[in-house]
Design a protein around this motif. Sequence first.
Motif, PDB file in Angstrom:
ATOM      1  N   ASN A  54       0.804  -1.125   0.045  1.00 35.03           N
ATOM      2  CA  ASN A  54      -0.073   0.010  -0.012  1.00 35.03           C
ATOM      3  C   ASN A  54       0.976   1.227   0.003  1.00 35.03           C
ATOM      4  OD1 ASN A  54       0.933   0.293   2.788  1.00 35.03           O
ATOM      5  ND2 ASN A  54      -1.105  -0.528   3.445  1.00 35.03           N
ATOM      6  N   GLU A  55       0.277   2.302  -0.029  1.00 37.03           N
ATOM      7  CA  GLU A  55       0.938   3.629  -0.138  1.00 37.03           C
ATOM      8  C   GLU A  55       1.918   3.924   1.108  1.00 37.03           C
ATOM      9  OE1 GLU A  55      -1.922   6.831  -0.560  1.00 37.03           O
ATOM     10  OE2 GLU A  55      -2.266   6.170  -2.536  1.00 37.03           O
ATOM     11  N   GLN A  56       1.652   3.131   2.313  1.00 34.99           N
ATOM     12  CA  GLN A  56       2.483   3.517   3.211  1.00 34.99           C
ATOM     13  C   GLN A  56       3.625   2.388   3.524  1.00 34.99           C
ATOM     14  OE1 GLN A  56      -1.236   3.342   3.736  1.00 34.99           O
ATOM     15  NE2 GLN A  56      -0.844   5.515   3.732  1.00 34.99           N
ATOM     16  N   GLY A  57       3.532   1.494   2.094  1.00 35.19           N
ATOM     17  CA  GLY A  57       4.999   0.662   2.283  1.00 35.19           C
ATOM     18  C   GLY A  57       4.636  -0.785   3.104  1.00 35.19           C
ATOM     19  N   GLU A  58       3.321  -0.959   3.354  1.00 38.80           N
ATOM     20  CA  GLU A  58       2.880  -2.126   4.269  1.00 38.80           C
ATOM     21  C   GLU A  58       2.251  -3.391   3.286  1.00 38.80           C
ATOM     22  OE1 GLU A  58       1.396   0.324   8.168  1.00 38.80           O
ATOM     23  OE2 GLU A  58       0.070  -0.145   6.686  1.00 38.80           O
ATOM     24  N   ASP A  59       2.525  -4.546   3.577  1.00 41.46           N
ATOM     25  CA  ASP A  59       2.105  -5.663   2.782  1.00 41.46           C
ATOM     26  C   ASP A  59       0.488  -5.663   3.028  1.00 41.46           C
ATOM     27  OD1 ASP A  59       4.528  -6.238   1.312  1.00 41.46           O
ATOM     28  OD2 ASP A  59       5.181  -7.525   2.829  1.00 41.46           O
ATOM     29  N   VAL A  60      -0.054  -5.832   2.066  1.00 43.95           N
ATOM     30  CA  VAL A  60      -1.655  -6.213   2.157  1.00 43.95           C
ATOM     31  C   VAL A  60      -1.890  -7.583   1.484  1.00 43.95           C
ATOM     32  CG1 VAL A  60      -3.990  -5.342   1.601  1.00 43.95           C
ATOM     33  CG2 VAL A  60      -2.189  -3.880   2.041  1.00 43.95           C
TER      34      VAL A  60
END
Length: 206
Positions: A54-60
């Motif tokens: 995602n835009e925050q650099g977190e895996d979804v």
Amino acid sequence: MVCTPSSPNGFLGSLEESYQRRDLVHLAAGSRVPLLRHHIWLVARGMVKLTCMNEQGEDVVLGLAGPNEPFGEPLTNLDLYEATTLCDCDLLCLSLDEVRQTPHLAYTLMQALISRTRQSEALIALLGLRRIEDRVRGFLELLAQDYGQPCDTGLRLNLRLTHQEIASALSTTRVTVTRVLGLLKEEGWLQCDDQRQLVLSHLPCA
């Protein structure tokens, strides 16, 4: 989540008819599967986790692909799309040209994609639930229906997802998932077996 095709032949039956001598690609647990342009991967054995960033650099977590199930670059519109093996896997890589030239394989692929769409809608519906406990219950039931193995105490989930991976699939936090799983175990809805695999004691309704 991706649903195993209901046909007893499924993908592997179609492949056995046309690609009996085709070599499978073996990847160890934790390997990243290369997503090739105009190629579809099929899972022969094992489980693959599908994610994006995602835009925050977190895996979804977007879903899982198990035996008989397809994934790959042509099946997504996301730029930051990744596939990682959750356990040792045997995979088959097919070009779109091969699929187009094999009508029964193309038909089987279409059936699996229909099931995948239905499961994706089910996951989206879970995200609309206000209570996180209901999301976690529903998510585990989806896993059990698609990948659970019957055992003496219920349905065993023969796959390992971290609390963070469950949280990312359900738009919540790891701490919340850990708390909810603890509550479900306390009430007897969920158990852990000797191999630390999750077991749903109350079987999902058909």
